[in-house]
Design a protein around this motif. Structure first.
Motif, PDB file in Angstrom:
ATOM      1  N   ASN A 196      31.989  18.603  41.526  1.00 49.64           N
ATOM      2  CA  ASN A 196      32.503  17.562  40.636  1.00 49.64           C
ATOM      3  C   ASN A 196      31.377  16.621  40.263  1.00 49.64           C
ATOM      4  O   ASN A 196      30.751  16.002  41.117  1.00 49.64           O
ATOM      5  CB  ASN A 196      33.629  16.781  41.317  1.00 49.64           C
ATOM      6  CG  ASN A 196      34.377  15.913  40.326  1.00 49.64           C
ATOM      7  OD1 ASN A 196      33.840  14.944  39.807  1.00 49.64           O
ATOM      8  ND2 ASN A 196      35.616  16.272  40.055  1.00 49.64           N
ATOM      9  N   LEU A 197      31.111  16.515  38.968  1.00 46.28           N
ATOM     10  CA  LEU A 197      30.051  15.649  38.475  1.00 46.28           C
ATOM     11  C   LEU A 197      30.621  14.732  37.396  1.00 46.28           C
ATOM     12  O   LEU A 197      31.090  15.196  36.358  1.00 46.28           O
ATOM     13  CB  LEU A 197      28.898  16.492  37.910  1.00 46.28           C
ATOM     14  CG  LEU A 197      27.660  15.722  37.451  1.00 46.28           C
ATOM     15  CD1 LEU A 197      27.055  14.909  38.592  1.00 46.28           C
ATOM     16  CD2 LEU A 197      26.624  16.683  36.876  1.00 46.28           C
ATOM     17  N   LYS A 198      30.626  13.454  37.699  1.00 48.14           N
ATOM     18  CA  LYS A 198      31.131  12.438  36.762  1.00 48.14           C
ATOM     19  C   LYS A 198      32.555  12.760  36.305  1.00 48.14           C
ATOM     20  O   LYS A 198      32.896  12.642  35.127  1.00 48.14           O
ATOM     21  CB  LYS A 198      30.194  12.311  35.553  1.00 48.14           C
ATOM     22  CG  LYS A 198      28.789  11.853  35.930  1.00 48.14           C
ATOM     23  CD  LYS A 198      27.866  11.782  34.722  1.00 48.14           C
ATOM     24  CE  LYS A 198      26.471  11.355  35.144  1.00 48.14           C
ATOM     25  NZ  LYS A 198      25.509  11.364  34.030  1.00 48.14           N
ATOM     26  N   GLY A 199      33.364  13.194  37.247  1.00 49.46           N
ATOM     27  CA  GLY A 199      34.774  13.441  36.951  1.00 49.46           C
ATOM     28  C   GLY A 199      35.084  14.799  36.348  1.00 49.46           C
ATOM     29  O   GLY A 199      36.244  15.115  36.099  1.00 49.46           O
ATOM     30  N   GLU A 200      34.052  15.618  36.125  1.00 49.21           N
ATOM     31  CA  GLU A 200      34.263  16.954  35.556  1.00 49.21           C
ATOM     32  C   GLU A 200      33.867  18.016  36.579  1.00 49.21           C
ATOM     33  O   GLU A 200      32.851  17.882  37.269  1.00 49.21           O
ATOM     34  CB  GLU A 200      33.396  17.136  34.294  1.00 49.21           C
ATOM     35  CG  GLU A 200      33.759  16.216  33.142  1.00 49.21           C
ATOM     36  CD  GLU A 200      35.106  16.544  32.517  1.00 49.21           C
ATOM     37  OE1 GLU A 200      35.435  17.749  32.451  1.00 49.21           O
ATOM     38  OE2 GLU A 200      35.823  15.608  32.124  1.00 49.21           O
ATOM     39  N   TRP A 201      34.652  19.079  36.649  1.00 48.51           N
ATOM     40  CA  TRP A 201      34.312  20.188  37.543  1.00 48.51           C
ATOM     41  C   TRP A 201      33.354  21.137  36.829  1.00 48.51           C
ATOM     42  O   TRP A 201      33.590  21.522  35.692  1.00 48.51           O
ATOM     43  CB  TRP A 201      35.571  20.930  37.979  1.00 48.51           C
ATOM     44  CG  TRP A 201      36.386  20.123  38.934  1.00 48.51           C
ATOM     45  CD1 TRP A 201      37.529  19.419  38.665  1.00 48.51           C
ATOM     46  CD2 TRP A 201      36.100  19.890  40.314  1.00 48.51           C
ATOM     47  NE1 TRP A 201      37.962  18.762  39.788  1.00 48.51           N
ATOM     48  CE2 TRP A 201      37.105  19.033  40.826  1.00 48.51           C
ATOM     49  CE3 TRP A 201      35.082  20.321  41.174  1.00 48.51           C
ATOM     50  CZ2 TRP A 201      37.128  18.609  42.151  1.00 48.51           C
ATOM     51  CZ3 TRP A 201      35.102  19.899  42.506  1.00 48.51           C
ATOM     52  CH2 TRP A 201      36.122  19.051  42.977  1.00 48.51           C
ATOM     53  N   ARG A 219      34.008  16.672  46.868  1.00 47.80           N
ATOM     54  CA  ARG A 219      33.016  16.719  45.782  1.00 47.80           C
ATOM     55  C   ARG A 219      32.684  18.152  45.396  1.00 47.80           C
ATOM     56  O   ARG A 219      32.145  18.394  44.307  1.00 47.80           O
ATOM     57  CB  ARG A 219      31.725  16.006  46.195  1.00 47.80           C
ATOM     58  CG  ARG A 219      31.902  14.521  46.424  1.00 47.80           C
ATOM     59  CD  ARG A 219      30.602  13.767  46.286  1.00 47.80           C
ATOM     60  NE  ARG A 219      29.535  14.296  47.142  1.00 47.80           N
ATOM     61  CZ  ARG A 219      28.324  13.764  47.203  1.00 47.80           C
ATOM     62  NH1 ARG A 219      28.023  12.707  46.462  1.00 47.80           N
ATOM     63  NH2 ARG A 219      27.401  14.278  47.984  1.00 47.80           N
ATOM     64  N   LEU A 259      22.612  14.295  41.652  1.00 55.72           N
ATOM     65  CA  LEU A 259      23.271  13.544  40.576  1.00 55.72           C
ATOM     66  C   LEU A 259      24.596  12.947  41.055  1.00 55.72           C
ATOM     67  O   LEU A 259      24.965  11.830  40.667  1.00 55.72           O
ATOM     68  CB  LEU A 259      23.517  14.466  39.374  1.00 55.72           C
ATOM     69  CG  LEU A 259      22.260  14.935  38.622  1.00 55.72           C
ATOM     70  CD1 LEU A 259      22.617  16.026  37.615  1.00 55.72           C
ATOM     71  CD2 LEU A 259      21.586  13.768  37.914  1.00 55.72           C
ATOM     72  N   GLN A 260      25.305  13.674  41.919  1.00 56.12           N
ATOM     73  CA  GLN A 260      26.550  13.140  42.500  1.00 56.12           C
ATOM     74  C   GLN A 260      26.262  11.877  43.301  1.00 56.12           C
ATOM     75  O   GLN A 260      26.979  10.884  43.197  1.00 56.12           O
ATOM     76  CB  GLN A 260      27.191  14.192  43.427  1.00 56.12           C
ATOM     77  CG  GLN A 260      27.858  15.346  42.696  1.00 56.12           C
ATOM     78  CD  GLN A 260      28.350  16.411  43.683  1.00 56.12           C
ATOM     79  OE1 GLN A 260      27.737  16.639  44.719  1.00 56.12           O
ATOM     80  NE2 GLN A 260      29.443  17.066  43.344  1.00 56.12           N
ATOM     81  N   GLU A 297      23.704   9.845  42.974  1.00 52.45           N
ATOM     82  CA  GLU A 297      23.320   8.764  42.071  1.00 52.45           C
ATOM     83  C   GLU A 297      24.550   8.137  41.424  1.00 52.45           C
ATOM     84  O   GLU A 297      24.651   6.915  41.285  1.00 52.45           O
ATOM     85  CB  GLU A 297      22.379   9.300  40.991  1.00 52.45           C
ATOM     86  CG  GLU A 297      20.991   9.636  41.495  1.00 52.45           C
ATOM     87  CD  GLU A 297      20.156  10.387  40.456  1.00 52.45           C
ATOM     88  OE1 GLU A 297      20.569  10.425  39.284  1.00 52.45           O
ATOM     89  OE2 GLU A 297      19.110  10.947  40.838  1.00 52.45           O
ATOM     90  N   THR A 298      25.495   9.007  41.040  1.00 48.66           N
ATOM     91  CA  THR A 298      26.729   8.516  40.415  1.00 48.66           C
ATOM     92  C   THR A 298      27.526   7.668  41.404  1.00 48.66           C
ATOM     93  O   THR A 298      28.069   6.611  41.053  1.00 48.66           O
ATOM     94  CB  THR A 298      27.593   9.699  39.929  1.00 48.66           C
ATOM     95  OG1 THR A 298      26.823  10.486  39.030  1.00 48.66           O
ATOM     96  CG2 THR A 298      28.848   9.212  39.229  1.00 48.66           C
ATOM     97  N   ASP A 299      27.603   8.137  42.660  1.00 49.59           N
ATOM     98  CA  ASP A 299      28.358   7.399  43.697  1.00 49.59           C
ATOM     99  C   ASP A 299      27.750   6.032  43.958  1.00 49.59           C
ATOM    100  O   ASP A 299      28.457   5.056  44.206  1.00 49.59           O
ATOM    101  CB  ASP A 299      28.400   8.204  44.993  1.00 49.59           C
ATOM    102  CG  ASP A 299      29.276   9.437  44.873  1.00 49.59           C
ATOM    103  OD1 ASP A 299      29.998   9.530  43.857  1.00 49.59           O
ATOM    104  OD2 ASP A 299      29.225  10.304  45.760  1.00 49.59           O
TER     105      ASP A 299
END
Length: 260
Positions: free
Chosen positions: A132-137, A208, A254-255, A257-259
């Motif tokens: 899951n990256l920025k809400g998208e699988w 995640r 990236l996950q 960083e987003t978190d």
């Protein structure tokens, strides 16, 4: 909520969704009555401990022509076992050795056996890593697992039980020498189903990333065996110059960083 999602709860969740329900084997909770029912309807079935991993406490079970019941797989400790018995109760005793003292050894499930084998009879499965990256699988990557010759009898293709890792392309060529158009169809289907599975499972058990294990039936249709909620990525490091492994690691960065 526990930190693992058992096989039985997975099955219930996936049965409730009209898309994912089409891609899972028939599954029920273990009981002697249910086991005899499944064995009467399928060439072979798998009995699995609800919360075990790495191929432990997993048995292929079938009835021979001489009316004996055979079970082949691995105990909870990961020890191989291969026996045929006259009474199915002997297998039940293996699963629940302390039942006579009023104690059951946890929950098991029974799954329809799927013949996911290459042409020489070696079992295989496909691992799909979903993130899951920025809400998208997104699909992090896929690879194939193929059992060594010693695994032909029990059909368990697990890297912890001696299975070999290979690229998905290599596996699909071995499976049935697929034409490119058929390979694309299978890969597209795997991607689409995996995203939907992740959406369904995350609604109850958010993570995640998930590791999905698929087989392919004789027509090349994907069949989902199991969802892993704490998937390792070591297998990806063994193929294609670590390209897929690097992609998964990059998505994990990236996950994070987003978190943050």
């Amino acid at each position: 909520m526990s930190d693992t999602l058992g096989k039985w709860k997975q099955s219930l969740l996936l049965q409730q969704n009209p898309i994912t329900a089409k891609f899972i084997p028939e599954t029920t909770k273990y009981s002697l009555e249910n086991l005899l029912d499944f064995i009467s309807r399928y060439d072979f079935v798998y009995v699995k401990y609800n919360s075990a991993g790495q191929g432990r406490a997993m048995y292929k079970v079938y009835k021979r022509k001489d009316e004996h019941y055979c079970f082949n797989g691995f105990t909870m400790q990961g020890e191989p076992i291969n026996k045929c018995v006259a009474a199915i109760e002997d297998f039940h005793q293996l699963l629940h050795p302390f039942e006579k003292f009023g104690k059951l050894s946890g929950t098991y499930i029974i799954q329809e056996g799927i013949q996911s084998w290459i042409q020489n009879g070696q079992p295989f499965s496909i691992r799909v890593h979903v993130q899951n990256l920025k809400g998208e699988w997104v699909i992090g990557g896929m690879f194939g697992k193929i059992g060594i010759s010693a695994t032909i009898d029990h059909g368990i293709a697990n890297t912890h039980r001696g299975a070999l890792v290979l690229s998905l392309d290599e596996l699909l060529m071995l499976h049935s020498e697929m034409e490119d158009s058929k390979k694309k169809e299978v890969v597209d289907c795997l991607k689409e189903v995996s995203i939907t599975v992740a959406e369904v499972i995350s609604s109850y058990f958010p993570c995640r990333e998930y590791g999905l294990d698929f087989g392919l039936n004789r027509t090349g249709r994907p069949v989902l065996f199991e969802v892993n909620t704490t998937p390792g990525i070591g297998g990806f490091a063994r193929i294609e110059n670590k390209t897929i492994w690097k992609r998964i690691v990059e998505i994990r960065k990236l996950q994070n960083e987003t978190d943050s």
